[in-house]
Design an enzyme around this catalytic site. Sequence first.
Site, PDB file in Angstrom:
ATOM      1  CE  LYS A 214    -116.242  -5.939  74.886  1.00  0.00           C
ATOM      2  NZ  LYS A 214    -117.481  -6.258  74.152  1.00  0.00           N
TER       3      LYS A 214
ATOM      4  CD  GLU B 237    -107.277  -6.145  60.691  1.00  0.00           C
ATOM      5  OE1 GLU B 237    -107.779  -5.641  59.670  1.00  0.00           O
ATOM      6  OE2 GLU B 237    -106.141  -6.653  60.703  1.00  0.00           O
TER       7      GLU B 237
ATOM      8  CB  CYS C 184    -115.064  -4.631  57.967  1.00  0.00           C
ATOM      9  SG  CYS C 184    -114.329  -6.238  57.650  1.00  0.00           S
TER      10      CYS C 184
ATOM     11  CD  GLU D 271    -118.061   0.364  58.204  1.00  0.00           C
ATOM     12  OE1 GLU D 271    -117.874   0.882  59.316  1.00  0.00           O
ATOM     13  OE2 GLU D 271    -117.506  -0.682  57.837  1.00  0.00           O
TER      14      GLU D 271
HETATM   15  P1  NAD Z   1    -117.859  -1.157  67.713  1.00  0.00           P
HETATM   16  O1  NAD Z   1    -116.590  -0.447  67.446  1.00  0.00           O
HETATM   17  O2  NAD Z   1    -118.990  -0.401  68.214  1.00  0.00           O
HETATM   18  O3  NAD Z   1    -117.628  -2.357  68.730  1.00  0.00           O
HETATM   19  C1  NAD Z   1    -116.648  -3.330  68.538  1.00  0.00           C
HETATM   20  C2  NAD Z   1    -116.272  -3.918  69.868  1.00  0.00           C
HETATM   21  O4  NAD Z   1    -115.670  -2.916  70.677  1.00  0.00           O
HETATM   22  C3  NAD Z   1    -117.433  -4.454  70.702  1.00  0.00           C
HETATM   23  O5  NAD Z   1    -117.003  -5.624  71.344  1.00  0.00           O
HETATM   24  C4  NAD Z   1    -117.688  -3.342  71.710  1.00  0.00           C
HETATM   25  O6  NAD Z   1    -118.255  -3.808  72.904  1.00  0.00           O
HETATM   26  C5  NAD Z   1    -116.302  -2.822  71.953  1.00  0.00           C
HETATM   27  N1  NAD Z   1    -116.197  -1.421  72.363  1.00  0.00           N
HETATM   28  C6  NAD Z   1    -117.052  -0.407  72.126  1.00  0.00           C
HETATM   29  N2  NAD Z   1    -116.580   0.745  72.655  1.00  0.00           N
HETATM   30  C7  NAD Z   1    -115.380   0.450  73.212  1.00  0.00           C
HETATM   31  C8  NAD Z   1    -114.387   1.210  73.883  1.00  0.00           C
HETATM   32  N3  NAD Z   1    -114.524   2.500  74.097  1.00  0.00           N
HETATM   33  N4  NAD Z   1    -113.279   0.583  74.305  1.00  0.00           N
HETATM   34  C9  NAD Z   1    -113.094  -0.722  74.087  1.00  0.00           C
HETATM   35  N5  NAD Z   1    -114.003  -1.504  73.467  1.00  0.00           N
HETATM   36  C10 NAD Z   1    -115.129  -0.923  73.020  1.00  0.00           C
HETATM   37  O7  NAD Z   1    -118.176  -1.887  66.330  1.00  0.00           O
HETATM   38  P2  NAD Z   1    -119.400  -2.845  66.025  1.00  0.00           P
HETATM   39  O8  NAD Z   1    -120.582  -1.992  65.776  1.00  0.00           O
HETATM   40  O9  NAD Z   1    -119.499  -3.946  67.006  1.00  0.00           O
HETATM   41  O10 NAD Z   1    -118.882  -3.518  64.678  1.00  0.00           O
HETATM   42  C11 NAD Z   1    -118.983  -2.932  63.467  1.00  0.00           C
HETATM   43  C12 NAD Z   1    -117.676  -2.324  63.022  1.00  0.00           C
HETATM   44  O11 NAD Z   1    -116.627  -3.309  62.977  1.00  0.00           O
HETATM   45  C13 NAD Z   1    -117.762  -1.788  61.628  1.00  0.00           C
HETATM   46  O12 NAD Z   1    -117.219  -0.503  61.554  1.00  0.00           O
HETATM   47  C14 NAD Z   1    -116.935  -2.769  60.826  1.00  0.00           C
HETATM   48  O13 NAD Z   1    -116.425  -2.234  59.638  1.00  0.00           O
HETATM   49  C15 NAD Z   1    -115.896  -3.192  61.773  1.00  0.00           C
HETATM   50  N6  NAD Z   1    -115.269  -4.471  61.385  1.00  0.00           N
HETATM   51  C16 NAD Z   1    -114.011  -4.464  60.879  1.00  0.00           C
HETATM   52  C17 NAD Z   1    -113.412  -5.648  60.469  1.00  0.00           C
HETATM   53  C18 NAD Z   1    -112.007  -5.635  59.899  1.00  0.00           C
HETATM   54  O14 NAD Z   1    -111.408  -6.699  59.865  1.00  0.00           O
HETATM   55  N7  NAD Z   1    -111.481  -4.527  59.456  1.00  0.00           N
HETATM   56  C19 NAD Z   1    -114.092  -6.848  60.592  1.00  0.00           C
HETATM   57  C20 NAD Z   1    -115.383  -6.832  61.113  1.00  0.00           C
HETATM   58  C21 NAD Z   1    -115.956  -5.631  61.510  1.00  0.00           C
END
Ligand code: NAD
Length: 791
Positions: free
Chosen positions: A192, A266, A300, A397
């Site tokens: 997803k 991640e 990230c 962050e």
């Molecule tokens: P998010 O955690 O809000 O969402 C990420 C994904 O999870 C989306 O697809 C969202 O729809 C889904 N999601 C949200 N709530 C959920 C739940 N309760 N259960 C299952 N899925 C759920 O993050 P974001 O705002 O989309 O992305 C930004 C974050 O991602 C930042 O914190 C960033 O650091 C992190 N990130 C980490 C890496 C890494 O490799 N460590 C890489 C890219 C981004």
Amino acid sequence: MNILERYHAMEYGPAPEARNEADAWLASRDFAKALFIDGAWKAAANGKTFDTSEPSSGKLLAKISDAGAADIDAAVTAAAKALPKWSATSGYQRAKVLYAIGRAMQRHQRLFAVLESIDNGKPIRESRDIDVPLAIRHFIHHAGWAQTLEKDFPDHKPVGVVGQVIPWNFPLLMLAWKIAPALAAGCTVVLKPAEFTPLTAILFAEICERAGVPKGVVNIVQGGPEAGAAIVNHPGVQKIAFTGSSEVGKIIRKATAGSGKKLSLELGGKSAFVVFEDADLDSAVEGLVDGIWFNQGQVCCAGSRLLVQEGIAEAFIAKVKVRMSRLRVGSPLDKNTDIGPLVDRTQLDRVRGLIAEGAKQGAVCWQPDAALPTTGYYHLPTLATSVAPANILAQEEVFGPVLATMSFRNTEEAIELANNTRYGLAASVWSENINLALHVAPQLKAGVVWVNGTNMFDAACGFGGYRESGFGREGGREGMFEYLAAKLPVGPAIKPTAASSAQPVEQADGASIDRTAKLFIGGKQVRPDGNYSLAVATAKGKLAGEAGLGNRKDIRDAVSAARACKAWPDATTFNRSQVLYYFAENLSGRADEFAARLVELTGVTAKAAREEVDLSIERLFLYAGLTDKFEGRVHQPPARVVTLALHEPVGVVGIVAPDNQPLLGFVSLVAPALAMGNTVVAVPSERYPLLATDLYQVIEYSDIPAGAINIVTGRSAELAGVLAKHDDVDGLWVFADAETCAKAEADSIGNLKRVWTGNGRSLDWTSSEAAGEALLRRAIEVKNVWVPYGD
Ligand code: NAD
């Protein structure tokens, strides 16, 4: 105006990338049928859609099917149906499919890049030159792993159906990081994308159709948190791979606790960008631009904390401001743009809110004097100075174009400041003195360290974090393990503690001297804090002795002792190896005594007891020998750089040992943890604790430094719970009943410690498969240190 003045007055003209192909693709598709399930395009069963819009204008791009629980179920069912055939397909055949995906993506490279920039807002230079080529490289790289899987990963099998949930900041690249290793390993997937950026995943699904990916092997569903949660909670999924915020990562850790699902997370970061006074400052400024303003800071591993040595701080900040003034903020489709819009209005509001709060807490925020486009979610690059270490801009962050700066006086202070965060994803170290840089890199608590560089990635090199940045690695050999299950020899189911501890204990027969074993903390035998003890029965139900009933306070003391012990993790591998050999030698000197103890307590035959003792000694010998052999690797990514994949200890590891084969089980768990330089807080078998307390007498004269191993006897379930909630424990291995294992996983979310449990079963410790690399791998973190070379 002379030539020089003219040169400086010159401006870039607009250089827009054509978008007609992307617009034609958008116009040609029915996005109300955007779920790719079992090789067909489907609408959501409940008919719902959600909007995706263009960050540079706020205009609607498409209405996308919004998957509900029924759609997720259909996708998981399709993946489960496709699994047996796909996992049995030859490696060569799977390699051809991965290669075909990579080649098909290459043919549509520009369309992918333009769509990504339209949907996410990232500058076309970045999507065209970084995101898309890296995604393609991932598929082609993993074709090789598919083909060599059986040879390279013996004793492993594909983990099964994988649920993958990704964020919006690198939509296609994160998809590639997830899908390529899963397919190479023989898994099938339900992925997803994030709700802000669904488009390139739809184009990718079209590519799968053309590249001969069998139906049901790749399923791509669309939607928000609810759809994500439905994937996470679906019982038909054997592994969850998540990239996103630490907050959601913790929700997922909790949701999957006790389910037996493999998990990799991640998560977020607050990475340090450390500039020493002997750095090449101009290069460091360019690195910083990449580090924090790449993808509008929505990265990230963004170098969002600049730590600069005091003597050069003023000059360096002045250079940074000059460079910031030259950053071009504008349309993502303009090839000259450095900074595009943020992904969405909510993200823009969040960034503004954090800056306002940071300023309230004393930070001075500076922005270049530049105009922003009148539409879209643009934000100027921002530099925060006078930032106290506790300021929200230094701790949280931001995920936007905001740099927090602090200065340091010396190397120790730089390391301390860099590690002053709950995250541990990445760090950059800038110094012309390579000795200094390589001295600092291992001391940084981060999964990736770039020396004189930043944001370098490659499919052959692992990427992933320490601490609350999550666990697991993506990329290369390390990443493949995330999609494979080790074939460990399953042992007996473990009954809940209450059942096993309710043994009637009769008075001793007076044949032996009454003994009360103490706890072993910080190299000393100590009384339990509560001054209670646990009666230990012989196999015949007589009182064999008493063991200390350890409590929360004892675990706290043991963790402090383990944390304070630097002599063990800092020892050379040869030194650790010799100490473990000596431990084995000393145990062998008392083999008869331990065998007799096993007979008395467990009731096994003398022969079986002797075998268990001998095998325990053999295990110690094995890990002594492997201490200086289970080493890291050197990767050679396609650039003038080497990547050192170093094996580092996890840190303080809690171990809750099982009752079956109580001496061998204890040694089989403690020895690999020690071998890799971890310090250990061990809770021995609740039923047979005296074997472990006898063992500390051997430990005492085996040259193991004080605090390297601490033993707290008592109620396993209670002590496992204390260890799970303790935020200074980095790893936890639990072999206890299913409920205790599940609770340990759920309670670990405070610091996202690495938890390994037997899910209510023990292992057959006599099997050679319960020893060696499969365990050593759990005792390490892999840190990838990137070192560029050449003039
Ligand atoms: P998010 O955690 O809000 O969402 C990420 C994904 O999870 C989306 O697809 C969202 O729809 C889904 N999601 C949200 N709530 C959920 C739940 N309760 N259960 C299952 N899925 C759920 O993050 P974001 O705002 O989309 O992305 C930004 C974050 O991602 C930042 O914190 C960033 O650091 C992190 N990130 C980490 C890496 C890494 O490799 N460590 C890489 C890219 C981004």
